[in-house]
Design an enzyme around this catalytic site. Structure first.
Site, PDB file in Angstrom:
ATOM      1  N   GLY A 171       7.163  -3.073   5.150  1.00 51.91           N
ATOM      2  CA  GLY A 171       6.487  -3.540   3.933  1.00 51.91           C
ATOM      3  C   GLY A 171       7.477  -3.689   2.799  1.00 51.91           C
ATOM      4  O   GLY A 171       8.474  -2.967   2.744  1.00 51.91           O
ATOM      5  N   ARG A 198       6.167  -6.410  11.892  1.00 56.01           N
ATOM      6  CA  ARG A 198       5.710  -6.512  13.288  1.00 56.01           C
ATOM      7  C   ARG A 198       6.877  -6.528  14.272  1.00 56.01           C
ATOM      8  O   ARG A 198       6.760  -6.043  15.386  1.00 56.01           O
ATOM      9  CB  ARG A 198       4.899  -7.786  13.485  1.00 56.01           C
ATOM     10  N   ASP A 251      10.403   4.205   7.277  1.00 55.32           N
ATOM     11  CA  ASP A 251      10.582   5.049   8.461  1.00 55.32           C
ATOM     12  C   ASP A 251      10.627   4.232   9.758  1.00 55.32           C
ATOM     13  O   ASP A 251      11.436   4.511  10.645  1.00 55.32           O
ATOM     14  CB  ASP A 251       9.512   6.148   8.532  1.00 55.32           C
ATOM     15  N   THR A 292      10.631   2.710   0.252  1.00 56.47           N
ATOM     16  CA  THR A 292       9.177   2.783   0.390  1.00 56.47           C
ATOM     17  C   THR A 292       8.577   3.253  -0.921  1.00 56.47           C
ATOM     18  O   THR A 292       9.130   4.149  -1.573  1.00 56.47           O
ATOM     19  CB  THR A 292       8.701   3.741   1.504  1.00 56.47           C
ATOM     20  N   ASP A 314       6.018   4.885  -0.868  1.00 56.56           N
ATOM     21  CA  ASP A 314       5.340   6.141  -0.507  1.00 56.56           C
ATOM     22  C   ASP A 314       6.192   7.387  -0.780  1.00 56.56           C
ATOM     23  O   ASP A 314       5.672   8.487  -0.812  1.00 56.56           O
ATOM     24  CB  ASP A 314       4.968   6.141   0.983  1.00 56.56           C
ATOM     25  N   ASP A 372       8.204   8.918   1.191  1.00 53.60           N
ATOM     26  CA  ASP A 372       7.930   9.886   2.269  1.00 53.60           C
ATOM     27  C   ASP A 372       8.997   9.907   3.366  1.00 53.60           C
ATOM     28  O   ASP A 372       8.736  10.364   4.472  1.00 53.60           O
ATOM     29  CB  ASP A 372       6.559   9.573   2.900  1.00 53.60           C
ATOM     30  N   ARG A 392       0.101   6.384   2.461  1.00 58.38           N
ATOM     31  CA  ARG A 392      -0.068   6.776   3.863  1.00 58.38           C
ATOM     32  C   ARG A 392      -0.333   8.273   3.996  1.00 58.38           C
ATOM     33  O   ARG A 392      -1.256   8.764   3.381  1.00 58.38           O
ATOM     34  CB  ARG A 392       1.139   6.351   4.687  1.00 58.38           C
TER      35      ARG A 392
HETATM   36  O1  F6P Z   1       4.309   2.188   3.529  1.00 63.22           O
HETATM   37  C1  F6P Z   1       4.027   1.410   2.426  1.00 63.22           C
HETATM   38  C2  F6P Z   1       2.593   0.982   2.413  1.00 63.22           C
HETATM   39  O2  F6P Z   1       2.393   0.243   1.235  1.00 63.22           O
HETATM   40  C3  F6P Z   1       1.585   2.126   2.548  1.00 63.22           C
HETATM   41  O3  F6P Z   1       1.424   2.851   1.355  1.00 63.22           O
HETATM   42  C4  F6P Z   1       0.348   1.384   3.007  1.00 63.22           C
HETATM   43  O4  F6P Z   1      -0.502   2.204   3.755  1.00 63.22           O
HETATM   44  C5  F6P Z   1       0.943   0.310   3.885  1.00 63.22           C
HETATM   45  O5  F6P Z   1       2.280   0.136   3.496  1.00 63.22           O
HETATM   46  C6  F6P Z   1       0.213  -1.000   3.802  1.00 63.22           C
HETATM   47  O6  F6P Z   1       0.780  -1.875   4.709  1.00 63.22           O
HETATM   48  P1  F6P Z   1       0.411  -3.428   4.837  1.00 63.22           P
HETATM   49  O7  F6P Z   1       1.381  -4.164   3.975  1.00 63.22           O
HETATM   50  O8  F6P Z   1       0.608  -3.718   6.257  1.00 63.22           O
HETATM   51  O9  F6P Z   1      -0.996  -3.616   4.372  1.00 63.22           O
END
Ligand code: F6P
Length: 354
Positions: free
Chosen positions: A10, A75, A106, A128, A130, A132, A174
């Site tokens: 992401g 992906r 990660d 990220t 997050d 994390d 997350r």
């Molecule tokens: O890991 C970053 C994040 O933004 C998370 O906080 C969230 O759950 C996820 O990615 C969302 O992913 P996507 O872009 O696939 O909707």
């Protein structure tokens, strides 16, 4: 020297600042040629790898841009089959790359680690919102996300107050509650619910009722990975084929449904979603991302392959990719911010009187 850069997983504010710093540092310090790979590992998996030169001009003026100029994919996974792994290694060799800088979360660090085990010369940069990633106490993008959520909570405060409502705001993050915790504190939320502490719905309802009796509205800030005691995660979708197949989201609506019958105030839910990942990085994130990018360039020049840039106890450094490739860095139960929140009367979803 010819070095490739890609952004995987992401996106997050500050990616362009890292790309710029890696490229400028390598060009200035060792005259390296820097090649950008498009759409993360997807760009290396296709029959004709998609790349573009990252000249000085190409990386100038991008410091404050959100997203990633290279594009990304969450992906593509070169470790999915031995044929895909071999294809990526072959393409890296054919492009004449002496090393690869992988900027990602990660999932991307796990891939980078797996490719390093096959001999790829790789350096990781953690990204990220997050916050994390194991071994790294601050990832760039997090500060921007916290600023965005804080502003949203401030806006919800005024409308919640006008109507005497319970307003629930859901953050990303997350399985880690860093965004909800910091933005909840910064936005003066009354209740903060984190994935790390299962919440007691009766306790949350009691806090809302007590506040309503004093004619006070309630702001609940909840991380998307939070769940009630004895309950399950709120999953929006299962997406097979992605390195992270569970897409979380919607916990604010689940909480609103559970809470409404227990309180007399009206309950409303707001899911902030991807606005938390968009837009220009904060000054803090621009500086952190610049430092990370420059540090990654130093690791490349020192041939410190198989390592990921980190910040630990306020100092830049690096850890082995192996140490960052697995797990999630959650808010520890004894964290100072949890203690401060409790001490000033913020409710963390724990059973009352516990
Ligand atoms: O890991 C970053 C994040 O933004 C998370 O906080 C969230 O759950 C996820 O990615 C969302 O992913 P996507 O872009 O696939 O909707």
């Amino acid at each position: 020297m010819r070095i490739g850069i890609l952004t995987g997983g992401g996106d997050c504010p500050g990616l362009n600042a890292v790309i710029r710093a890696v490229a400028k540092s390598l060009m200035r310090q060792c005259g390296a040629e820097v090649i950008g790979i498009e759409d993360g590992f997807a760009g290396l998996l296709e029959d004709a790898p998609r790349v573009r030169p990252l000249t000085w001009e190409a990386v100038s003026g991008i410091l404050m841009l959100g997203g990633t100029i290279l594009g990304t994919s969450n992906r593509a996974d070169p470790l999915r089959s031995p044929a895909d792994t071999e294809r990526v290694l072959r393409h890296v060799q054919a492009l004449g790359l002496q090393g690869l800088v992988v900027i990602g979360g990660d999932g991307s660090m796990r891939i980078a680690h797996g490719l390093a085990a096959h001999g790829l010369r790789v350096v990781g940069v953690p990204k990220t919102i997050d916050n994390d990633i194991p071994g790294c106490e601050r990832s760039f993008g997090f500060d921007t996300a916290v600023a965005t959520v804080t502003e949203a909570i401030e806006r919800l405060q005024t409308t919640a107050q006008s109507h005497g409502r319970v307003m629930i705001v859901e953050t990303m993050g997350r399985y880690a509650g860093w965004i909800a915790l910091e933005a909840g504190l910064a936005g003066a939320a009354d209740v903060i619910l984190l994935p790390e502490i299962d919440y007691d719905i009766e306790a949350v309802a009691a806090v809302c009722r007590a506040r309503a009796q004093r004619r006070r509205h309630t702001i609940v800030c909840i991380g998307e990975g939070a769940k009630p005691v004895g309950g399950a995660l709120t999953v929006q979708a299962h997406e097979a084929g992605r390195p992270e197949p569970l897409r979380l989201g919607g916990v604010a609506h689940a909480l609103a449904q559970a809470l409404q019958p227990r309180v007399s105030s009206e309950v409303r839910a707001t899911v902030l979603g991807h606005v938390q990942r968009g837009g220009s990085p904060t000054p803090f994130d621009r500086v952190l991302a610049t430092q990370y990018g420059n540090e990654a360039a130093q690791l490349v020049m020192a041939a410190a392959w198989g390592r990921m840039v980190t910040l630990q106890q306020g100092r830049l450094g690096s850890v082995a990719l192996a140490d960052a490739a697995h797990g999630s860095r959650q808010v520890p139960p004894d964290h100072a911010l949890l203690r401060a929140a409790r001490q000033i009367g913020v409710h963390l979803g724990e059973r009352l009187g516990a």
